[in-house]
Design a protein around this motif. Structure first.
Motif, short mmCIF file in Angstrom:
data_model
loop_
_atom_site.label_atom_id
_atom_site.label_comp_id
_atom_site.label_asym_id
_atom_site.label_seq_id
_atom_site.Cartn_x
_atom_site.Cartn_y
_atom_site.Cartn_z
N TYR A 140 0.91 -1.30 -0.09
CA TYR A 140 -0.02 -0.04 -0.02
C TYR A 140 0.78 1.29 -0.14
O TYR A 140 0.46 2.38 -0.38
CB TYR A 140 -0.91 -0.01 1.33
N CYS A 144 0.10 4.47 5.78
CA CYS A 144 -0.92 3.36 5.86
C CYS A 144 -1.25 3.00 7.07
O CYS A 144 -0.18 2.78 8.25
CB CYS A 144 -0.40 2.21 4.84
N VAL A 237 -6.19 -0.59 6.32
CA VAL A 237 -6.09 -2.09 5.92
C VAL A 237 -6.61 -2.89 7.12
O VAL A 237 -6.04 -2.51 8.33
CB VAL A 237 -4.75 -2.52 5.46
#
Ligand code: ATP
Ligand code: PAU
Ligand code: K
Length: 274
Positions: A140, A144, A237
């Motif tokens: 990513y 993040c 995430v």
């Protein structure tokens, strides 16, 4: 064909990833047993291999259609272990040593991560959280935010400079439910699922709302607080046993990525093997 075992030992579950030529091919999950022995751990890997041979394991999308596994020792070329249970690290290291050609690697002090650690004591960081940050950086990019919903609910921030900037550790939903049932005479264990409505019309529904919707509110709230604190926002995430159900309830957009930690282990293996 290079065979590598990626072993992720958590407080509730232990997951083994089979990596063939750098590709994650299959995963096998067993309950973590704090009284596990090296013989028992070898048994877990043998079960995994046998289940694979008999076509009982769902293969990862990137897996080749045919897999030929070694049937005699060494079963693997190498292994990498991430453990958050110090007592089991040595047990699994001895098992992995007997299973593989080369000395197993362990995530912890001494292992190269390629990740800057913006922490007061990097040695203290859970191996699982480090593995997740390594894979998040590749998959990513920075910044993040990884949220792991397991025994504990943890937040790991890869900051805008690509460093592991620390995070948040909170009790997970199962622990919350157990604590509630243990601490209150009239409350019993409930199944963790999304309640029909926010306001429960009976005790079980009220507890489910408290635990599940409470977790959702906590995560949404903490994400906003983190963005306020950092001065920027980043992709979120979600990983862990409850990731799918919680992702569906969050106000924030989040990607579920259940192989993040195992991929982190694969990357760490590639970075550190001689
Ligand atoms: N029933 C299941 N079958 C197969 N895999 C599972 C199952 N439940 C969870 N997993 C996978 O096992 C891994 C660990 O699950 P879980 O989040 O429950 O860990 P945990 O041991 O509680 O973690 P932690 O101690 O970090 O909180 C996750 O990657 C998840 O995708
Ligand atoms: C927080 C858990 C239990 C999550 O699995 C694990 O990462 C751990 O034991 N960590 C040590 C403390 C830390 O990560 O700062
Ligand atoms: K403890």
């Amino acid at each position: 064909m290079a065979v590598v075992l990626a072993i992720d030992i958590r407080n509730t579950q232990t997951q083994i990833g089979l990596v063939l030529d750098g590709v994650l091919v299959a995963r096998w999950t067993v309950p973590t047993d704090s009284s596990e022995t090296a013989d028992g751990a070898i048994g877990v890997v043998l079960q995994f291999f046998e289940a694979l041979e008999r076509g009982l394991v769902r293969l990862e999308p990137a897996a080749p259609t045919r897999i030929d596994l070694p049937v005699e020792a060494p079963l693997s070329d190498g292994a990498i272990i991430s453990s958050v249970i110090p007592m089991l690290t040595d047990v699994w290291t001895r098992a992995a040593q007997r299973l593989s050609k080369s000395r197993p690697l362990t995530v912890g002090p001494g292992l190269k991560t390629g990740l800057k650690m913006s922490l007061t004591d990097p040695a203290e960081a859970g191996a699982d959280r480090v593995a997740e940050m390594v894979a998040a950086k590749t998959a990513y990019g920075a910044p993040c935010l990884v949220v792991d919903l397991g025994t504990s609910t943890t937040f790991q921030l890869l900051d805008d400079k690509g460093a592991f900037r620390g995070g948040i550790i909170a009790p997970g939903m199962e622990l919350g439910a157990q604590a509630l049932a243990r601490g209150a005479a009239q409350l019993a264990d409930v199944e963790l699922r999304t309640p029909k409505s926010l306001l429960g019309r009976n005790t079980a529904e009220a507890m489910q709302a408290g635990i599940v919707m409470g977790e959702v509110a906590r995560i949404d709230g903490l994400i906003d607080m983190i963005w306020n604190d950092c001065g920027y926002e980043a992709p979120v995430v979600l990983v862990g046993q409850h990731a799918e159900s919680i992702a569906a309830l969050l106000a924030h957009e989040a990607t579920v990525d259940q192989t993040l930690a195992l991929r982190g282990l694969m990357e760490l293996y590639a970075l550190n093997k001689k």
